[in-house]
Design an enzyme around this catalytic site. Structure first.
Site, PDB file in Angstrom:
ATOM      1  N   TYR A  51     -15.066  14.160 -17.570  1.00 14.92           N
ATOM      2  CA  TYR A  51     -15.446  12.762 -17.395  1.00 14.92           C
ATOM      3  C   TYR A  51     -16.478  12.686 -16.276  1.00 14.92           C
ATOM      4  CZ  TYR A  51     -15.015   7.862 -16.035  1.00 14.92           C
ATOM      5  OH  TYR A  51     -15.284   6.564 -15.699  1.00 14.92           O
ATOM      6  N   ASP A  74      -6.043  16.568 -16.686  1.00 18.69           N
ATOM      7  CA  ASP A  74      -6.318  15.182 -17.040  1.00 18.69           C
ATOM      8  C   ASP A  74      -5.914  15.006 -18.502  1.00 18.69           C
ATOM      9  OD1 ASP A  74      -7.380  12.722 -17.768  1.00 18.69           O
ATOM     10  OD2 ASP A  74      -9.227  12.980 -16.629  1.00 18.69           O
ATOM     11  N   LYS A 131      -6.435   3.404 -20.051  1.00 21.51           N
ATOM     12  CA  LYS A 131      -6.666   3.723 -21.457  1.00 21.51           C
ATOM     13  C   LYS A 131      -5.386   3.511 -22.272  1.00 21.51           C
ATOM     14  CE  LYS A 131     -10.811   5.078 -20.080  1.00 21.51           C
ATOM     15  NZ  LYS A 131     -10.734   5.191 -18.612  1.00 21.51           N
ATOM     16  N   ARG A 133       0.831  -1.205   0.000  1.00 18.06           N
ATOM     17  CA  ARG A 133       0.000   0.000   0.000  1.00 18.06           C
ATOM     18  C   ARG A 133       0.863   1.251   0.000  1.00 18.06           C
ATOM     19  NH1 ARG A 133      -2.764   2.735   4.263  1.00 18.06           N
ATOM     20  NH2 ARG A 133      -2.328   1.009   5.682  1.00 18.06           N
TER      21      ARG A 133
END
Length: 399
Positions: free
Chosen positions: A114, A186, A211, A61
Site C-alpha cells: 500500500y 497486513d 475496509k 487516548r
C-alpha cells in the site's frame, strides 16, 4: 467469559459473542462511551487507573470501554490474545513499526505495498537510521537472502495492492521465528474471515479496519492484533503518537464486525463469479484473482486463504482513454478508493496512482494504463455482470 481462542467457534459466532463478559449495562446493542475522561472513586483508585496500561476507563487516548469491546471481537476473529485500535490503518502500521525498531535495525519489506506503507519504508524510516530492503514477495528465497544479523522485522502484505500477488505466510514465519525476527502481516485485503496469518505463524496482524471490518464506507480505523507481551511494547508508542480512534468510530467498527462473516461470504461469491466471468470476455486481456486457477499462486491461495476477498484486478484490451471510458460507463460500480464495503467500488489504477507515482514507478509496480482495480460489494451478481456488459459495449462503441 470471553470465548476461548481454541474453542472451535465459527467466525459468525465470534463476531457476535467475542466481547461477552465485558462490564457494561444491559443494552443488547453496546453503548457508545463518548467521554474523553473517566472519574475515579478516590485517590487510590485514580493512581491505579493512571498506572494501568490500556485501562479502558481512565482517559480515551489510553483506552475506552467501546474500544475494549471492539478490540475483543477483533482479537477473537484473528485468534490473537489481544488487539489495539488506532485511528487508521496507517496509524496501526506506523505505530507498530516505530514501536519495534530503532536506529541501526534492518527491515525486510515487499516490492509491492500500500502506498502509505511504501512511503513509511522509503522516506520515513531511513531518516531515523533504519535500513530497509524490499524484495519480491512471491520469492521466499529472495526474502531469506535479504535477512541480515541486524534484521528485526519482516513486514508482508497479502494479497498485495494492487496486483494481488501473494506472500507465503507460513514460509515467512518459518524463516523469521528461529532467527528471533518479528513478523507483521497486513491482512486488509483478505480480512480475518479469509485468512488468519497468526495461525500460520505471523506474530502481528494489522488491518485498515476502514475496509472490510467496518464494511459500510463510513469510518476510518486501524487494528493491531498480537500477544499481550507485544501489545505492551506497542501501546506506549500508540499513546505517544496519539493515533486515537474516536468512540463513535469504535462503535461503528463494532457494528460492522457483527456482520463481517455473512457479508464476506456474499462478497467472496460475487468476486469469484465476476472474476471468472471477466476471464471469458473478449475485451479483457488478463484477470488477477487469487482463487482463479489462472492465478500463478493459486495453490498457495488455496492453502492459506478460505476465500478470495473482494478485490479483482484486471487489464482491458484498451488504452488509457478507452479504459477511462469503460470505468465512467459503469452504473453500479462507484469510482472511489477503498474496498470491502457493501457497495462495489472501482478505480482506474493508472489515474489513481498518477498523482503519487511517475510512469517508471507505475511500470515497476505493474500498473499499466489499462489496469483496473475492482472492489466487489453485495449487489446481485447478475446485475453486476449486466452493468459490465453495457460498459464494455460503451467502451468499444467509442473506440
Amino acid at each position: 467469559m470471553h470465548l476461548p481462542p481454541d474453542g472451535g467457534w465459527h467466525d459468525t459466532t465470534r463476531v457476535l459473542h467475542g466481547d461477552a463478559g465485558l462490564p457494561d449495562d444491559p443494552a443488547v446493542s453496546a453503548p457508545i462511551h463518548y467521554s474523553a475522561t473517566f472519574k475515579a472513586r478516590d485517590a487510590a483508585d485514580f493512581a491505579a487507573m493512571a498506572g494501568t496500561p490500556r485501562h479502558a476507563a481512565y482517559y480515551t487516548r489510553y483506552g475506552n470501554p467501546t474500544h475494549a469491546r471492539a478490540a475483543a471481537v477483533v482479537a477473537a476473529l484473528e485468534g490473537t490474545e489481544t488487539a489495539l485500535l488506532t485511528a487508521s490503518g496507517m496509524g496501526a502500521i506506523s505505530t507498530t513499526v516505530l514501536a519495534l525498531l530503532q536506529a541501526g535495525d534492518h527491515v525486510v519489506a515487499q516490492t509491492r505495498h500500500y502506498m502509505g506503507t511504501a512511503k513509511l519504508f522509503d522516506e520515513v524510516l531511513p531518516r531515523f537510521g533504519v535500513k530497509v530492503s524490499t524484495v519480491e514477495q512471491s520469492d521466499l528465497a529472495a526474502i531469506a537472502a535479504a535477512l541480515r544479523p541486524e534484521t528485526r522485522l519482516i513486514l508482508v502484505e497479502t494479497p498485495a495492492n494492487p496486483t494481488l500477488v501473494l506472500t507465503d505466510l507460513a514460509g515467512v514465519a518459518a524463516l523469521a521465528r528461529p532467527r528471533g525476527i518479528l513478523t507483521i502481516a497486513d491482512n486488509t485485503f483478505a480480512s480475518p474471515v479469509n485468512c488468519k496469518p497468526h495461525a500460520l505463524g505471523i506474530d502481528i496482524v494489522v488491518h485498515s479496519a476502514t475496509k472490510a471490518m467496518g464494511g459500510h464506507h463510513d469510518l476510518t480505523a486501524g487494528v493491531v492484533c498480537c500477544s499481550h507481551a507485544l501489545a505492551e511494547r506497542i501501546w506506549p508508542m500508540h499513546i505517544t503518537l496519539g493515533a486515537v480512534l474516536s468512540p463513535m468510530d469504535a462503535w461503528l467498527l463494532l457494528r460492522g464486525l457483527r456482520t463481517l462473516p455473512v457479508r464476506m461470504e456474499r462478497i467472496n461469491a460475487n468476486a469469484l463469479a465476476l472474476a471468472a466471468w471477466l476471464e471469458r470476455q473478449p475485451q479483457v486481456e488478463r484477470v488477477h484473482y487469487p482463487l482463479l486457477e489462472s492465478h500463478p499462486q493459486h495453490a498457495l491461495a488455496r492453502r492459506q486463504m478460505q476465500g478470495g476477498g473482494p478485490v479483482i484486478a484486471f487489464a482491458l484490451k484498451a488504452g488509457y482513454a478507452a479504459t477511462s471510458r469503460f470505468v465512467a460507463s459503469l452504473q453500479l460500480a462507484t469510482q472511489a478508493v477503498s474496498l470491502g464495503g457493501v457497495e462495489t467500488l472501482i478505480v482506474h489504477a493508472a489515474a489513481m496512482w498518477a498523482g503519487t507515482m511517475d510512469e517508471a514507478q507505475m511500470a515497476a509496480a505493474g500498473i499499466a494504463p489499462n489496469f483496473v482495480r475492482l472492489a466487489v460489494g453485495l449487489e446481485h451478481i447478475g446485475d453486476l455482470q449486466r452493468d459490465f456488459v453495457q460498459a464494455l459495449a460503451a467502451m468499444e462503441a467509442q473506440a
